[in-house]
Design a protein around this motif. Structure first.
Motif, mmCIF file in Angstrom:
data_model
loop_
_atom_site.group_PDB
_atom_site.id
_atom_site.type_symbol
_atom_site.label_atom_id
_atom_site.label_comp_id
_atom_site.label_asym_id
_atom_site.label_seq_id
_atom_site.Cartn_x
_atom_site.Cartn_y
_atom_site.Cartn_z
ATOM 1 N N ILE A 75 0.465 -13.055 -31.412
ATOM 2 C CA ILE A 75 0.629 -11.808 -32.159
ATOM 3 C C ILE A 75 2.096 -11.670 -32.513
ATOM 4 O O ILE A 75 2.955 -11.675 -31.625
ATOM 5 C CB ILE A 75 0.157 -10.595 -31.332
ATOM 6 N N ASN A 78 6.984 -8.925 -35.559
ATOM 7 C CA ASN A 78 7.756 -8.596 -36.761
ATOM 8 C C ASN A 78 9.258 -8.695 -36.522
ATOM 9 O O ASN A 78 10.053 -8.182 -37.314
ATOM 10 C CB ASN A 78 7.403 -7.190 -37.282
ATOM 11 N N GLU A 116 6.492 -0.936 -33.615
ATOM 12 C CA GLU A 116 5.878 -1.698 -34.704
ATOM 13 C C GLU A 116 4.446 -2.103 -34.360
ATOM 14 O O GLU A 116 3.551 -2.051 -35.197
ATOM 15 C CB GLU A 116 6.718 -2.935 -35.005
ATOM 16 N N LEU A 117 4.226 -2.511 -33.114
ATOM 17 C CA LEU A 117 2.885 -2.935 -32.709
ATOM 18 C C LEU A 117 1.896 -1.776 -32.722
ATOM 19 O O LEU A 117 0.697 -1.981 -32.938
ATOM 20 C CB LEU A 117 2.941 -3.547 -31.304
ATOM 21 N N GLN A 119 1.357 0.323 -34.851
ATOM 22 C CA GLN A 119 0.742 0.547 -36.160
ATOM 23 C C GLN A 119 -0.614 -0.143 -36.280
ATOM 24 O O GLN A 119 -1.460 0.274 -37.060
ATOM 25 C CB GLN A 119 1.684 0.057 -37.259
ATOM 26 N N LYS A 120 -0.817 -1.211 -35.474
ATOM 27 C CA LYS A 120 -2.072 -1.957 -35.532
ATOM 28 C C LYS A 120 -2.830 -1.964 -34.209
ATOM 29 O O LYS A 120 -4.038 -2.203 -34.194
ATOM 30 C CB LYS A 120 -1.800 -3.407 -35.951
ATOM 31 N N TYR A 121 -2.103 -1.735 -33.114
ATOM 32 C CA TYR A 121 -2.719 -1.858 -31.797
ATOM 33 C C TYR A 121 -2.483 -0.584 -30.984
ATOM 34 O O TYR A 121 -1.649 0.242 -31.323
ATOM 35 C CB TYR A 121 -2.140 -3.063 -31.040
ATOM 36 N N LYS A 122 -3.231 -0.459 -29.895
ATOM 37 C CA LYS A 122 -3.060 0.672 -28.990
ATOM 38 C C LYS A 122 -2.020 0.298 -27.935
ATOM 39 O O LYS A 122 -2.198 -0.662 -27.180
ATOM 40 C CB LYS A 122 -4.392 1.035 -28.332
ATOM 41 N N SER A 147 5.295 7.198 -34.620
ATOM 42 C CA SER A 147 4.465 6.099 -34.145
ATOM 43 C C SER A 147 3.279 6.631 -33.338
ATOM 44 O O SER A 147 3.352 7.686 -32.712
ATOM 45 C CB SER A 147 5.307 5.147 -33.285
ATOM 46 N N ASP A 170 -3.999 -2.217 -25.725
ATOM 47 C CA ASP A 170 -3.745 -3.639 -25.991
ATOM 48 C C ASP A 170 -2.426 -4.087 -25.390
ATOM 49 O O ASP A 170 -2.267 -5.240 -25.010
ATOM 50 C CB ASP A 170 -3.747 -3.898 -27.501
#
Length: 458
Positions: A75, A78, A116-117, A119-122, A147, A170
């Motif tokens: 993963i 970024n 940053e994470l 935005q897609k993950y918990k 966030s 996550d």
């Protein structure tokens, strides 16, 4: 009531004594014995045998030829510098330990990454040192206040386990491991037993539920992560966040990585808005170099798989005392003393009555043997008061007889020097071959420090 057994265990070597001892008779360490009772043994309600077997795999012996190896998925964070240090990205279900001095920027780094994470993950950020309001203030400064990260100020591991079971995130961040407390353990928060037990529980959480756990750990005065040394063996990846408080640059150094190469380096710059990646560290270390200065030499050092050009400076002056003084910064003191002795014996330089000061510029800590030739040339330049051309670079290990010995990955070093704009690079003679690609830079092989000094200073 059940009988309670009490014993004292050395946290350095594991020696067990029936009574408390100030000094361990086995390893000689002082003040390392810690009280343990039979109540310490606790079966976690987190893992059942069937779940553990399914998480680890077949619990019976199996031939290696029949084992199916799966490539770990990654993963991206970024942040290219962090991805490089981790070996290409985050491996789900891994336990990552990040150590560093207080105030170096560990919490800032993790807040940027998890922001940053999120935005897609918990993401669940567990803080034992700061309140949710304090974390929110830092997030506003970093531009991450909107966030979706979940903040949880807590130190009780029982409550943390229940929360993780309920939320099922996550990613989990523990800030910091020294503040976490296992209630069933009869030991003080932050002690070696507490740190080890909490880390063991976090490892179960990571492996059984495939949750990536980041653990922040403080560094002691001796430069080691607080707690027993076994802590580093329990985790999958160990990262050190290093830097000089007087410089804005930070270095993320990989010490151990089960999913990639160790000794990788990532460069960051601390700004008001957080940590900024440094794409070209070689240019950063060389941008303030004086063109006509003595006692300065450039080395192409290899940090992991990454070649970095660094400046080594030396100042040699007559001593005002009865014995010569040697001072180093960013360079191993014993190695510098050895090279000074080699220069006096093999290079015919009278250094026994000269004070020598050596430093690597920019807060970079250089440890590999390939920097020896640059150190020798910087010392000779200062002693002779003769400058080294600003377009020259040096690579090579120096032996006790003055020979310049072979180093690894010479092609990557030459390529990096050429890309930055250097015109000549001095390398060991045994690294020279017809198979070296032409990078547009003159490659000069040398066999000894005497030959190198003759070619540079005439």
């Amino acid at each position: 009531m059940a009988r309670v057994k009490t014993q004292y265990k050395c946290q350095s070597c594991g020696y067990i004594s029936a009574s408390y001892l100030g000094r361990c008779p086995n390893c000689g360490a002082w003040n390392q014995f810690e009280k343990q009772t039979s109540e310490v043994k606790k079966v976690s309600n987190k893992a059942t045998p069937s779940r553990m077997i399914s998480a680890i795999g077949n619990n019976e012996p199996v031939a290696m030829a029949k084992v199916e190896a799966k490539v770990e998925s990654r993963i991206s964070t970024n942040m290219e510098e962090l991805d490089r240090v981790l070996g290409g990205g985050i491996v789900p279900g891994s336990l990552v330990l990040i150590g560093g001095d207080p105030g170096i920027g560990k919490s800032t780094l993790m807040l940027q990454v998890t922001g940053e994470l999120a935005q897609k993950y918990k993401v669940l950020y567990i803080s034992g040192e700061e309140s949710a309001g304090q974390i929110k203030l830092r997030a506003e400064r970093l531009g991450l206040d909107q966030s979706g990260m979940l903040l949880y100020p807590e130190t009780n591991m029982e409550k943390i386990r229940d929360t993780i079971d309920e939320i099922k995130p996550d990613f989990v961040v523990i800030d910091s491991i020294q503040t976490m407390n296992e209630p069933s353990l009869d030991a003080m928060t932050g002690s070696a037993s507490q740190v080890r037990e909490v880390t063991s529980e976090l490892m179960k959480i990571a492996k059984i539920d495939t949750i990536t756990v980041f653990v922040i750990g403080h560094v002691t005065k001796e430069g080691a992560i607080a707690g027993p040394k076994i802590l580093e063996h329990m985790v999958d990846t160990v990262l050190y966040f290093e830097g000089d408080e007087h410089h804005a640059y930070r270095i993320l150094h990989s010490v151990k990585n089960r999913f990639g190469a160790a000794n990788e380096v990532g460069m960051f710059e601390m700004e008001n808005a957080g940590l900024k990646e440094v794409d070209n560290p070689s240019a950063i270390f060389l941008n303030e170099r004086l063109p006509n200065s003595t006692g300065s030499a450039i080395v192409v050092s290899l940090e992991g798989t990454r070649p970095i050009l660094a400046e080594i400076q030396a100042l040699v002056t007559p001593t005002a005392f009865g014995y010569a003084k040697r001072t180093t910064s960013g360079i191993d003191y014993n190695r510098a003393a050895l090279l000074l002795a080699v220069l006096e014996k093999q290079g015919n330089l009278m250094l026994q009555n000269q004070d020598a000061y050596l430093t690597s510029i920019g807060g970079m800590r250089l440890n590999e043997p390939a920097i020896d030739l640059a150190i020798v040339m910087a010392i000779a330049s200062s002693y002779k008061s003769m400058e080294i051309p600003s377009t020259d670079a040096f690579v090579g290990e120096v032996g006790l007889t003055g020979e310049v010995r072979r180093v690894n990955k010479i092609e990557a070093r030459i390529k990096e020097a050429a890309q930055v704009g250097f015109k000549r690079i001095y390398i060991p003679r045994h690294n020279m071959s017809d198979q070296l690609p032409n990078y547009g830079i003159e490659v000069i092989p040398v066999a000894s420090i005497a030959q190198a000094m003759k070619l540079v200073f005439g």
